[in-house]
Design a protein around this motif. Structure first.
Motif, PDB file in Angstrom:
ATOM      1  N   ALA A  27      49.744  35.247  42.471  1.00 52.59           N
ATOM      2  CA  ALA A  27      49.174  36.031  43.576  1.00 52.59           C
ATOM      3  C   ALA A  27      47.905  36.749  43.120  1.00 52.59           C
ATOM      4  N   ARG A  28      47.899  37.188  41.874  1.00 51.10           N
ATOM      5  CA  ARG A  28      46.707  37.865  41.348  1.00 51.10           C
ATOM      6  C   ARG A  28      45.520  36.901  41.293  1.00 51.10           C
ATOM      7  N   VAL A  29      45.769  35.670  40.883  1.00 56.90           N
ATOM      8  CA  VAL A  29      44.704  34.659  40.823  1.00 56.90           C
ATOM      9  C   VAL A  29      44.169  34.368  42.225  1.00 56.90           C
ATOM     10  N   VAL A  30      45.079  34.213  43.177  1.00 61.18           N
ATOM     11  CA  VAL A  30      44.675  33.944  44.555  1.00 61.18           C
ATOM     12  C   VAL A  30      43.842  35.097  45.104  1.00 61.18           C
ATOM     13  N   ALA A  31      44.288  36.324  44.842  1.00 61.47           N
ATOM     14  CA  ALA A  31      43.554  37.497  45.333  1.00 61.47           C
ATOM     15  C   ALA A  31      42.150  37.553  44.739  1.00 61.47           C
ATOM     16  N   ASP A  32      42.042  37.242  43.451  1.00 62.04           N
ATOM     17  CA  ASP A  32      40.732  37.269  42.802  1.00 62.04           C
ATOM     18  C   ASP A  32      39.807  36.191  43.379  1.00 62.04           C
ATOM     19  N   MET A  33      40.362  35.013  43.607  1.00 62.84           N
ATOM     20  CA  MET A  33      39.562  33.935  44.205  1.00 62.84           C
ATOM     21  C   MET A  33      39.124  34.292  45.617  1.00 62.84           C
ATOM     22  N   ALA A  34      40.036  34.889  46.383  1.00 65.95           N
ATOM     23  CA  ALA A  34      39.703  35.279  47.757  1.00 65.95           C
ATOM     24  C   ALA A  34      38.603  36.330  47.775  1.00 65.95           C
ATOM     25  N   LYS A  35      38.677  37.281  46.839  1.00 63.78           N
ATOM     26  CA  LYS A  35      37.649  38.316  46.784  1.00 63.78           C
ATOM     27  C   LYS A  35      36.272  37.707  46.543  1.00 63.78           C
ATOM     28  N   HIS A  36      36.182  36.807  45.561  1.00 64.64           N
ATOM     29  CA  HIS A  36      34.895  36.194  45.246  1.00 64.64           C
ATOM     30  C   HIS A  36      34.391  35.321  46.409  1.00 64.64           C
ATOM     31  N   SER A  37      35.329  34.660  47.091  1.00 64.43           N
ATOM     32  CA  SER A  37      34.941  33.834  48.231  1.00 64.43           C
ATOM     33  C   SER A  37      34.392  34.688  49.358  1.00 64.43           C
ATOM     34  N   LEU A  38      35.049  35.826  49.624  1.00 67.23           N
ATOM     35  CA  LEU A  38      34.623  36.708  50.708  1.00 67.23           C
ATOM     36  C   LEU A  38      33.326  37.435  50.386  1.00 67.23           C
ATOM     37  N   GLN A  39      32.956  37.496  49.103  1.00 65.25           N
ATOM     38  CA  GLN A  39      31.710  38.156  48.716  1.00 65.25           C
ATOM     39  C   GLN A  39      30.570  37.161  48.482  1.00 65.25           C
ATOM     40  N   ASN A  40      30.869  35.884  48.652  1.00 61.38           N
ATOM     41  CA  ASN A  40      29.877  34.841  48.419  1.00 61.38           C
ATOM     42  C   ASN A  40      28.926  34.749  49.617  1.00 61.38           C
ATOM     43  N   PRO A  41      27.625  34.936  49.409  1.00 64.60           N
ATOM     44  CA  PRO A  41      26.668  34.878  50.541  1.00 64.60           C
ATOM     45  C   PRO A  41      26.656  33.526  51.253  1.00 64.60           C
ATOM     46  N   ALA A  42      27.128  32.467  50.569  1.00 65.97           N
ATOM     47  CA  ALA A  42      27.131  31.139  51.195  1.00 65.97           C
ATOM     48  C   ALA A  42      28.299  30.953  52.153  1.00 65.97           C
ATOM     49  N   ASN A  43      29.226  31.894  52.149  1.00 64.51           N
ATOM     50  CA  ASN A  43      30.396  31.813  53.020  1.00 64.51           C
ATOM     51  C   ASN A  43      30.095  32.545  54.331  1.00 64.51           C
ATOM     52  N   PRO A  44      30.087  31.852  55.474  1.00 62.33           N
ATOM     53  CA  PRO A  44      29.789  32.513  56.764  1.00 62.33           C
ATOM     54  C   PRO A  44      30.756  33.655  57.069  1.00 62.33           C
ATOM     55  N   LEU A  45      32.021  33.531  56.604  1.00 59.58           N
ATOM     56  CA  LEU A  45      32.998  34.580  56.875  1.00 59.58           C
ATOM     57  C   LEU A  45      32.659  35.891  56.160  1.00 59.58           C
ATOM     58  N   ALA A  46      31.829  35.787  55.115  1.00 55.28           N
ATOM     59  CA  ALA A  46      31.481  36.989  54.351  1.00 55.28           C
ATOM     60  C   ALA A  46      30.729  38.004  55.206  1.00 55.28           C
ATOM     61  N   TYR A  47      30.159  37.557  56.328  1.00 53.55           N
ATOM     62  CA  TYR A  47      29.380  38.451  57.170  1.00 53.55           C
ATOM     63  C   TYR A  47      30.212  39.020  58.314  1.00 53.55           C
ATOM     64  N   ALA A  48      31.463  38.640  58.390  1.00 52.22           N
ATOM     65  CA  ALA A  48      32.335  39.177  59.437  1.00 52.22           C
ATOM     66  C   ALA A  48      32.671  40.637  59.119  1.00 52.22           C
TER      67      ALA A  48
END
Length: 431
Positions: A18-39
């Motif tokens: 769960a810790r690995v998943v949370a860390d990956m999700a955090k980086h994904s949500l902070q990635n400027p290339a991810n459209p969801l990051a701007y939600a």
């Protein structure tokens, strides 16, 4: 056998995915290339993921990380070097990248870090303030779970043996600073050295917020030890290191127990700090969030203590009050503080210290009747708690300069007396 360590390890292993998943999700949500990051909710979700990851990780031993310091107005590089090494401790010195002439040699200062759950890097600020004016050494105590059983036991007697060996290894003209817990063994070690004629004895010792006599201004920590007794701590606080570590099967007082105690003493403050960090992350206040990370990366990194050292310390210092009562022994011989006649003492206390109450460290000056009064000094710092005695703005601007002045004063007194002794030495008769 106490199974707390095994449950702790099991929980850590089970939460790892769960810790690995949370860390990956955090980086994904902070990635400027991810459209969801701007939600709108992206920052809140990323902040929640980071808080979960940080709450469930085991924090590694931090580094001192010094790259430079300022000496006489000039910036000089700093590097670390190990000068003494044993299974349970090594001594690090901080070499500064400049060459000084013999007349400009600065005092040698050994900082004895507390062996009470945190690593020596907790004293990073303590070291940093002394670096410009001293050749600084520090004890870097080992995590007991990383020391194989074959290295043997480590108890209070061993601790004192280590200190005596370190003092002698670092040679003459050494000044010692003991922060909190080591105040008792440092005072005891120097008493043993003076009583047994060891040479060289440190020139001075600065005892900071140390539990020399916990009968004075007893704090919640002191009262708990007195009420529970050693047997209670042995039943409830001692566990065995699980397999997978170099120190597997060693009996220890786990660092996460000590951390739980520290957190519980100021729980509201820690809850507020983590709530504030969540808000900082959501608002994008990176500087404030980074300060939080830096503090808790250090504060949450803990080490295990050997069971024998922990239980002996509880009994000797907090239950029996053996040092001020005159009943403390080292290798079967009673420790006589009256033997201290040359090593100067500066006692430093904090007005709001909730670990070592006011008067507990001051007791060292009263328990050494044969030490001349000109070799004794006391400083009570107003407006600081336990941590503020050795870190923070008042430490940097008031306490550290006071310690440096004391060292210079005692060093000068030593040199004056040595010169006087030579000057008054009777001449050899002429045949």
């Amino acid at each position: 056998m106490h199974l707390s360590y095994y449950w702790y390890e099991a929980a850590r292993i089970m939460t790892a995915p769960a810790r690995v998943v949370a860390d990956m999700a955090k980086h994904s949500l902070q990635n400027p290339a991810n459209p969801l990051a701007y939600a709108p909710y992206a920052r809140s979700l990323a902040a929640a993921c980071e808080m979960f990851e940080r709450a469930t990780r085991r924090y590694a031993k931090p580094a001192f990380g010094f790259t430079g310091t300022i000496v006489d107005g000039a910036t000089v590089p700093v590097s670390e070097r190990v000068v003494w090494d044993r299974p349970f401790c090594r001594v690090i010195t901080f070499d500064r990248g400049f060459v000084r002439g013999p007349a400009e040699v600065q005092p040698k200062l050994l900082i004895v870090a507390p062996m009470s759950g945190h690593y020596a890097t907790l004293l990073r600020g303590t070291v940093e303030a002394m670096l410009p004016s001293h050749q600084v050494f520090i004890t870097d105590w080992a995590d007991a779970r990383m020391v194989p059983l074959g290295a043997g036991r480590f108890d209070l007697d061993t601790y004192i043996d280590y200190l005596i060996d370190i003092f002698r290894e670092l040679g003459p003209d050494l000044h010692v600073m003991a922060v909190c817990q080591p105040a008792v063994p440092v005072l005891a070690a120097i008493a043993v050295m003076e009583a047994q004629g060891y040479s060289p004895v440190p020139v001075s010792m600065t005892l900071m917020g140390g539990p020399i006599d916990t009968r004075r201004s007893p704090t919640a920590v002191n009262c708990l030890a007195q009420e529970r007794g050693t047997a209670w701590f042995e039943r409830h606080c001692i566990s065995t290191v699980p397999a997978g570590y170099p120190g597997a099967w060693r009996s220890v007082y786990p660092g996460f127990f000590q951390l739980s105690g520290f957190m519980a003493m100021n729980l509201d403050r820690h809850v507020d700090a983590h709530s504030d960090m969540f808000d900082h992350l959501v608002k994008g206040d990176g500087d404030s969030a980074e300060k939080h990370r830096d503090f808790y990366d250090e504060y949450l990194a803990v080490m295990d203590l050997t069971a024998e050292f922990y239980l002996q310390t509880v009994k000797t210092v907090f239950v029996d009050h053996a040092l001020p009562m005159g009943t403390m022994v080292h290798r079967g011989a009673r420790i006589d503080l009256g033997a201290i006649r040359t090593c100067a003492i500066l006692a430093v206390e904090g007005e709001n210290d909730d670990i070592s109450g006011v008067g507990q460290t001051l007791a060292a000056l009263e328990l050494t009747p044969n030490l001349p009064v000109e070799r004794k000094a006391y400083h009570l710092q107003t407006g600081v708690g336990h941590y503020g005695v050795f870190n923070g703005s008042r430490y940097r601007t008031i306490i550290a300069p006071r310690i440096a002045a004391f060292i210079r004063e005692i060093q000068g007194l030593r040199e004056t007396q040595a010169f006087s002794a030579i000057a008054h030495k009777p001449e050899a008769p002429v045949n």
